[in-house]
Motif scaffolding. Structure first.
Motif: not given
Length: 594
Positions: A261, A264, A422-423, A426-427, A444, A447, A488, A491-492
């Motif tokens: 987090k 992110a 949203t991240t 996902c986390e 992973r 995202g 997204l 991050y992914s």
């Protein structure tokens, strides 16, 4: 009377013997010294702490090693004594032949005599033990630093006409002020990454950001365009420490299972920072018409962040423990007390190999990395393309000046904020998954699979709504989808790169930074001409075709990623590789040495 005299004498004796109470940190340091002299861990105590017989992969923030490490847990684990003899690691089954002593070091003649220094249990010097609110405060400050650096690269985008008016040059030359600073982001990590490995992150920030603040001065007052451009490039080199080190600084403060987090926020910052450039400086450009004001505002922002970041203590565990080992050697006279990087004697050649040669090696031997970095490069490049496409679109269609054009970037920020939420989701799913089974890098990609269609939709929408008879809300709202997909995807894919190349994550990320910065520097140079020559619709749709074609990448990697990495890569460096599969081929044989 004699009782009173006896009492006074007792009080005076107590006062005479009283000493100020030492701070907990001082007591801890004394305790560590005494333990170093008398106690150390054994193979049995290490096993009770969960240490495996095989050597695990180093953490993503591990230092540069000259050879495969024997004790990669040194910087992430805490032991009761703070001392782990190398001989005890050997009895666990660790191979100790890789430990070497380069240069003139006062270490024992036999490597087996070495005693590695670790954090002690509950060590306040360990960033993982800092109060959670402190760690999140530092995370927010460091993420704001990334916003500051990214803002600096695009601050001129909100007032290109001021550069043209100041130096009497065309718009194409003025765009170089943005491109050259972004290009500096590609080369700066070659300096600041090894610098932080040796001297620590705090020193790297202090030196680099101090130079960044200073070099804004000649950017503002340079009498000619050449001086301005050179200084903008140097500003990019100096400011790049904020892009290449902040992710590591945040990871330093959080264990691997809880850092997602916090990271992110770091993924969010470099893509939102540039948006503030035209948003803020469009008003400066229209109201003052002066380029130097834009630079002074940027310098003030950078100066404040320099001072705030300077207050953050050192977070890099290898440097913290290296300083402790040096102090223990001085206090105890025991030259066996070292960290593994000290024992290996990492040289400039090793640093150069990790920061320059290995990224180049990966760029020609790892097609999966190249494709992933190419997608990151495209998204980053499209963001900078927007800075020069919007002025064409909104000026030609609605006659907007820089101030109102800057406001059109607000939907991108809103979309990016939605992606940040949203991240976190996902986390949360990823943390649930790793409790059920061993993770693989492809876990992973959720995202990116969500965000990839949104980036393409944004460009199709921008082209389809770039007509004068439509209200400005229509093309501006495309920024919502782009900002959402952009964050997204980054991050992914950033996490995917780290997990795919876990053993050499810093080198893989250096490849990503170089390609991303090169793309970000190149796209502004032709975006304006492309929109003028192809038209507002087809220029956006050309980019939309490319973004649409890239949608397949995260889905293909999710389905066939492991087999593609095994078939196309030279070795398996991932988190799910077997221990005997992660040895990297000798770079001296592959690349000709350094």
């Amino acid at each position: 009377m004699s009782d009173r005299s006896s009492l006074d004498s007792s009080v005076r004796s107590s006062i005479a013997s009283w000493q100020p109470r030492e701070k907990p940190q001082q007591l801890l340091e004394q305790d560590v010294t005494s333990r170093a002299l008398s106690r150390h861990e054994t193979a049995e105590t290490l096993q009770t702490m969960g240490m495996a017989r095989g050597t695990p992969l180093p953490d993503v923030v591990a230092p540069t090693y000259a050879a495969a490490p024997v004790f990669p847990e040194e910087y992430t684990m805490e032991t009761p004594s703070g001392i782990v003899p190398l001989a005890q690691l050997e009895s666990l089954g660790r191979t100790v032949t890789t430990v070497s002593k380069k240069g003139e070091k006062p270490y024992p003649a036999e490597p087996e005599e070495l005693r590695f220094v670790t954090f002690v249990t509950g060590d306040p010097a360990n960033p993982h033990n800092w109060p959670i609110w402190i760690r999140w405060l530092y995370t927010i400050i460091l993420s704001t630093l990334v916003v500051c650096v990214a803002y600096g690269s695009a601050c001129i985008a909100g007032g290109l006409s001021t550069v043209s008016d100041t130096y009497h040059v065309g718009n194409e030359v003025a765009i170089l002020s943005v491109s050259l600073m972004v290009l500096g982001f590609a080369f700066g990590p070659l300096i600041w990454s090894p610098f932080s490995d040796i001297y620590g992150r705090r020193a790297a920030y202090f030196v680099s950001l101090g130079l960044y603040v200073i070099f804004n001065i000649p950017c503002a007052i340079s009498p000619n365009i050449s001086g301005h451009m050179i200084c903008r490039f140097l500003c990019g080199v100096y400011a790049s420490s904020g892009l290449c080190l902040v992710g590591g600084s945040i990871a330093d403060m959080f264990p691997a299972e809880t850092r997602g987090k916090a990271i992110a926020f770091f993924a969010f910052a470099p893509y939102c920072g540039p948006v503030f450039g035209p948003l803020v400086n469009g008003f400066v450009s229209v109201s003052t018409g002066r380029m130097d004001y834009i630079i002074w505002f940027n310098m003030a922002f950078a100066g404040v962040m320099w001072l705030l970041v300077a207050l953050i203590p050192e977070t890099y565990a290898p440097v913290i423990l290296s300083r402790r080992a040096k102090k223990l050697r001085k206090e105890t006279g025991d030259s066996r007390l070292v960290t593994e990087t000290e024992a290996q004697g990492v040289s400039f050649k090793d640093m150069l190999r990790a920061c320059l040669v290995r990224p180049l090696y990966f760029s020609v031997t790892e097609p999966v990395l190249v494709l992933t970095c190419g997608y990151v490069c495209l998204i980053y490049s499209l963001l900078y393309a927007f800075f020069f496409a919007y002025p064409v679109i909104f000026n030609e269609l609605y006659g907007y000046k820089d101030n109102l054009i800057g406001l059109m970037f607000i939907p991108i920020l809103i979309g990016a904020c939605m992606a940040l939420c949203t991240t976190f989701w996902c986390e949360h799913l990823y943390l649930k998954l790793i409790k059920q089974r061993r993770p693989c890098p492809e876990d992973r990609l959720l995202g990116a699979m969500i965000g990839a269609p949104f980036a393409a939709i944004a460009l199709w929408m921008l082209g389809a709504t770039s007509y004068k008879h439509l209200i400005w809300v229509a093309p501006a709202s495309s920024g919502l989808a782009f900002g959402y997909g952009m964050v997204l995807i980054y991050y992914s894919l950033n996490n995917y790169i780290i997990d795919c190349y876990a053993k050499y994550a810093s080198s893989a990320l250096a490849t990503k930074v170089f390609l991303r910065s090169a793309g970000g520097a190149a796209f502004p140079l032709f975006t304006t001409q492309m929109y003028h020559n192809l038209g507002l619709q087809w220029a956006s749709w050309l980019l939309a075709f490319i973004a649409t074609g890239m949608i397949i990448i995260p889905f293909a990697f999710k389905r066939w990623g492991k087999s593609l990495r095994a078939r196309l890569g030279r070795a398996d460096y991932s988190i799910d590789a077997e221990p005997d599969e992660v040895e990297v081929p000798k770079l001296e044989n592959e690349v000709g040495g350094v």
